[in-house]
Enzyme design. Structure first.
Site, PDB file in Angstrom:
ATOM      1  N   GLN A 196     -13.645   4.927   7.274  1.00  0.00           N
ATOM      2  CA  GLN A 196     -12.778   6.026   6.860  1.00  0.00           C
ATOM      3  C   GLN A 196     -12.389   5.904   5.387  1.00  0.00           C
ATOM      4  OE1 GLN A 196      -8.698   5.857   8.218  1.00  0.00           O
ATOM      5  NE2 GLN A 196      -8.685   8.031   8.702  1.00  0.00           N
ATOM      6  N   GLY A 197     -12.644   6.938   4.606  1.00  0.00           N
ATOM      7  CA  GLY A 197     -12.265   6.950   3.200  1.00  0.00           C
ATOM      8  C   GLY A 197     -11.113   7.901   2.944  1.00  0.00           C
ATOM      9  N   TYR A 198      -9.922   7.486   3.298  1.00  0.00           N
ATOM     10  CA  TYR A 198      -8.727   8.320   3.103  1.00  0.00           C
ATOM     11  C   TYR A 198      -7.858   7.764   1.970  1.00  0.00           C
ATOM     12  CZ  TYR A 198      -8.970  11.524   7.119  1.00  0.00           C
ATOM     13  OH  TYR A 198      -9.291  12.524   7.995  1.00  0.00           O
ATOM     14  N   SER A 199      -7.207   6.588   2.249  1.00  0.00           N
ATOM     15  CA  SER A 199      -6.239   6.037   1.300  1.00  0.00           C
ATOM     16  C   SER A 199      -6.882   5.681  -0.026  1.00  0.00           C
ATOM     17  CB  SER A 199      -5.609   4.761   1.866  1.00  0.00           C
ATOM     18  OG  SER A 199      -4.899   5.038   3.025  1.00  0.00           O
TER      19      SER A 199
ATOM     20  N   GLU B 177      -6.608  12.598  18.427  1.00  0.00           N
ATOM     21  CA  GLU B 177      -6.899  11.558  19.413  1.00  0.00           C
ATOM     22  C   GLU B 177      -5.632  10.775  19.695  1.00  0.00           C
ATOM     23  OE1 GLU B 177      -9.545  10.793  21.362  1.00  0.00           O
ATOM     24  OE2 GLU B 177      -8.258   9.211  22.142  1.00  0.00           O
TER      25      GLU B 177
ATOM     26  N   ASN C 147       5.202   4.290   9.624  1.00  0.00           N
ATOM     27  CA  ASN C 147       6.255   4.751  10.538  1.00  0.00           C
ATOM     28  C   ASN C 147       7.329   5.550   9.807  1.00  0.00           C
ATOM     29  OD1 ASN C 147       4.714   3.477  12.422  1.00  0.00           O
ATOM     30  ND2 ASN C 147       6.370   2.225  13.269  1.00  0.00           N
ATOM     31  N   GLU C 148       7.487   5.299   8.512  1.00  0.00           N
ATOM     32  CA  GLU C 148       8.424   6.111   7.726  1.00  0.00           C
ATOM     33  C   GLU C 148       7.929   7.557   7.653  1.00  0.00           C
ATOM     34  OE1 GLU C 148       7.351   3.119   6.812  1.00  0.00           O
ATOM     35  OE2 GLU C 148       9.189   1.940   6.826  1.00  0.00           O
TER      36      GLU C 148
END
Lengths: 398, 370
Positions: free
Chosen positions: A126-129, A244, A384-385
């Site tokens: 996954q290439g997100y951050s 999901e 979680n923030e």
């Protein structure tokens, strides 16, 4: 109300149990049980075994290889596979990319990529951050510039889990600087063997290589690798993040970990008696068990609603926050249970071939490392923030 | 009342802080921790030369300090740099030797010429000081000890081991525990390893090993308890130092790290959590001052303060360590970025000399007796 499992559901549980007893390789479950490293081959092998049975991608539409299970069946499968010591399936292709392709991909993309996810031809990451775009994902800067039949991609992704094994990466890239940051993002599939892609390891505090940085230097990506429409990637990404949800709450994982913790506590002695009989430890254990039991029902309530067609919303944020807190609490209790034997640590002892006598109980070595490693759970997949922010925004009129 | 440090202690603090600032950055520290012995003999020699080891012991046994405040000053500084050299094992074993009057060996240790370790914990003893199963027998006027010792800090490198062994009584009794000096020779089986946070420790097997009785036969427990009270003062001060650094790093990060166009330190949810961290660390400091200031008090008072401090080091430590990682996000999870190593030390200190639950229970029991 009926909180019991139906006859069919109980039979299904039996079927899953029998399958696991016959097909889950002991070599792999032993590694999971003792917290040893799983290699690429272990994960690939388990995928192949599940695929053979048609159970690798339960959430997919049946015509593409899904199972048509109800939410309760998925929950049962999740619980049983974790309890048996099966490794988790690697989610990037199966439960992250595939739902996006099912909904937004072209026929050609579905035909090409989906079977390759199932048969293990492609290993996705996954290439997100990005270094500057974590919680604020929409501020991502990796750019894709159209040049004839290609996009030219430049930039950097980070925290890419198991990227060292992957041959494909799905990326959020910036295709436009116009409008709000969310409006110029596209969803691109990139072959990691393309010249200009470089993967560098990031070592975590437990000394493990699990995540990576991925660099893109003038990487040529064919335009047919764009998913859906240009500049619509944010919509797809959000869909992916809420879609999901079976695993979000970590129920099966926490349940199995709690059973293992009880076994450990039963073997540990405090002042000559089992730690399970120590009121201080027993109270800690009871608190987390009470939380988990309630969480199981929260999870099923949400999943059953989703089965009935409820739109995905902040519910998955609730599952993420509480589910990770519970899982992390179990990690904390496991290190407490060991007493002084939480201290010794050998990285080599996590290798499969390591046969030296363990220091302390055989299960002790990875437990402190696991406590620290699972601190990631409240950070990844939307910290979680961020989840609390989503709940605040969508559930409360403040 | 006066909570300020006297001039000599302030000098000790300044000397050590300056030395560590110049010689002990995190990269060097990792190098020492990951070397074969998991510490640097050269650094240890320099600490000895600087007089830091002597600061842990009173004048009458060859040191020039040894009070609670000395331990606090030294170990808080060590905690700020995650120093891996064997201060704790030296303090534990040295405190026993000071109590039994074995001055000569202690002087050599203070000079850095000998290394000491306390081999006391056992595979089944968990945190209970009185659970000693190792035995000692006297044959032809000479003592011999046999048994298994667990997670002995600094056990492999030590030239001399102070060993607890039972000369009478049952496994859980305080009476009947004696202390012995054992040379760490070939025949002592030592399996050494690093702890998860990078400190040297060992599993030790003693098989009919020749030993010299320290102090009075059967009456070693009070000395063990006092040595552990000193070690608890030290290790809670060390935790305090590590917490201060973790907090400072986190606050700095909150000012630098921008998301949503502003430094994350602008978010009130995070500000309030760090305000709580600050309050709790002040509580920790007070608890360390309390235990340090009552080390010379009656055993009951001393032990209640020691248990209070260790209990708080566990609960506050977890809060500080987990918040530091969480607010750093992914960066807090990496080996490369130092904050995770501070978090590791803070958490693993909970596993030394009794954890939160152990000391909470003990605090209650001590109150019942008092």
């Amino acid at each position: 109300m009926d909180l019991g499992y139906s006859k069919e559901e109980n039979e299904f549980r039996e079927e899953v149990r029998n399958f696991l007893a016959e097909n889950l390789p002991e070599r792999i479950s032993e590694k999971v049980r003792l917290g040893k490293r799983l290699g690429r081959d272990d994960m690939a092998r388990w995928h192949a075994i599940l695929n053979e049975r048609g159970w690798l991608a339960p959430g997919w539409p049946a015509e593409h290889g899904g199972t048509n299970w109800t939410a309760v069946q998925k929950h049962i499968f999740d619980e049983e596979t974790w309890a048996a010591g099966a490794p988790r399936t690697v989610p990037f292709g199966i439960s992250m990319l595939a739902p996006v392709l099912h909904k937004f991909g072209s026929e050609e993309q579905k035909r090409h990529y989906l079977p390759r996810i199932l048969d293990g031809t492609d290993w996705w990451c996954q290439g997100y951050s990005e270094p500057g775009a974590g919680s604020d994902l929409a501020s991502l800067r990796t750019s894709a510039t159209r040049d004839g039949d290609h996009y030219i991609v430049n930039g950097q992704k980070t925290w890419t889990t198991l990227g060292q094994y992957a041959n494909m990466i799905f990326c959020l890239v910036r295709t436009s600087g116009e409008g709000k940051p969310q409006e110029g993002i596209s969803f691109l599939l990139i072959d990691m063997d393309t010249p200009g892609v470089e993967v560098r390891p990031i070592i975590l505090i437990d000394g493990e290589h699990e995540v990576n940085e991925v660099f893109f230097d003038n990487v040529k990506v064919p335009v047919e690798n764009l998913v859906g429409e240009e500049n619509m990637g944010w919509t797809y990404a959000k869909y992916l993040l809420t879609h999901e949800r079976t695993g979000t709450a970590n129920i099966g994982n926490s349940n199995a970990a709690l059973q293992r913790l009880k076994k450990i506590a039963g073997e540990q002695r405090k002042a000559g008696r089992s730690l399970l009989d120590d009121p201080y430890f027993a109270a800690r254990l009871a608190r987390v068990e009470i939380d988990l039991e309630a969480m199981k029902t929260t999870n099923l309530r949400i999943l059953v609603d989703a089965d009935a067609g409820a739109a995905p919303g902040p519910e998955s944020s609730m599952l993420k926050v509480k589910g990770t807190i519970i899982r992390q609490e179990i990690n904390d209790l496991a290190r407490r249970a060991l007493g002084p034997y939480a201290l010794p640590f050998s990285s080599e002892a996590m290798d499969e071939g390591y046969n030296d006598e363990p220091v302390g109980p055989e299960y002790a070595n990875p437990i402190a490392a696991k406590y620290f490693n699972n601190r990631k759970m409240s950070i990844y997949a939307g910290s979680n923030e961020i989840q609390r922010e989503i709940i605040k925004k969508t559930k409360m009129d403040l | 009342m006066d909570f300020s440090l006297k001039d000599d202690r302030r000098m000790l603090q300044e000397t050590l802080m300056r030395f560590l600032a110049d010689n002990y950055d995190i990269e060097k520290r990792h190098g020492f921790a990951m070397s074969d012995e998991h510490f640097s003999r050269e650094m240890w020699g320099q600490f000895a030369e600087l007089g830091i080891i002597g600061a842990l012991f009173p004048e009458k046994v060859g040191g020039y300090g040894g009070e609670g405040v000395d331990l606090m000053v030294v170990f808080e500084a060590l905690g700020r740099h995650l120093v891996v050299e064997p201060f704790l094992p030296t303090l534990l074993a040295g405190s026993v030797l000071a109590g039994t009057g074995n001055i000569h060996l202690l002087e050599q240790a203070i000079a850095g010429d000998r290394l000491l370790a306390l081999a006391h914990g056992e595979p089944d003893s968990r945190y209970e000081l009185e659970r000693v199963a190792t035995t000692a027998v006297k044959k032809d006027d000479a003592w011999h000890v046999s048994g298994n010792k667990a997670v002995v800090l600094g056990g492999k490198a030590a030239t001399h081991l102070v060993v607890s062994a039972r000369t009478s009584g049952e496994q859980g009794e305080e009476k009947g525990i004696s202390l012995f000096l054992v040379e760490n020779r070939e025949s002592v089986r030592c399996r050494d390893y690093a702890t998860f946070d990078g400190y040297a420790a060992a599993e030790i097997v003693l098989d009919d090993e020749a030993a010299e009785l320290l102090g009075e036969e059967g009456n070693g427990f009070p000395l063990l308890e006092e040595a552990h009270a000193r070690a608890i003062t030290a290790v809670t001060a060390e935790a305090l130092g590590a917490m201060e650094v973790a907090r400072a790093m986190t606050v700095e990060y909150m000012k630098e790290r921008k998301q949503f166009g502003v430094p994350i330190g602008k978010f009130q949810a995070l500000q309030h959590r760090m305000a709580d961290v600050l309050i709790e660390i002040e509580q920790m400091r007070s608890a360390v001052i309390n235990t340090a200031g009552h080390l010379g008090d009656t055993p009951l008072v001393r032990e209640r303060y020691a248990s209070s401090a260790k209990y708080l080091a566990g609960t506050i430590g977890r809060q500080v360590a987990e918040e530091a990682i969480q607010i750093h996000g992914g960066m807090g999870m990496t080996w490369e970025y130092a904050v995770g190593h501070f978090a590791k030390r803070i958490i693993m200190i909970d596993h030394l000399f009794g954890d939160t639950d152990h000391h909470l229970e003990r605090y209650i029991a001590l109150g019942r007796n008092g």
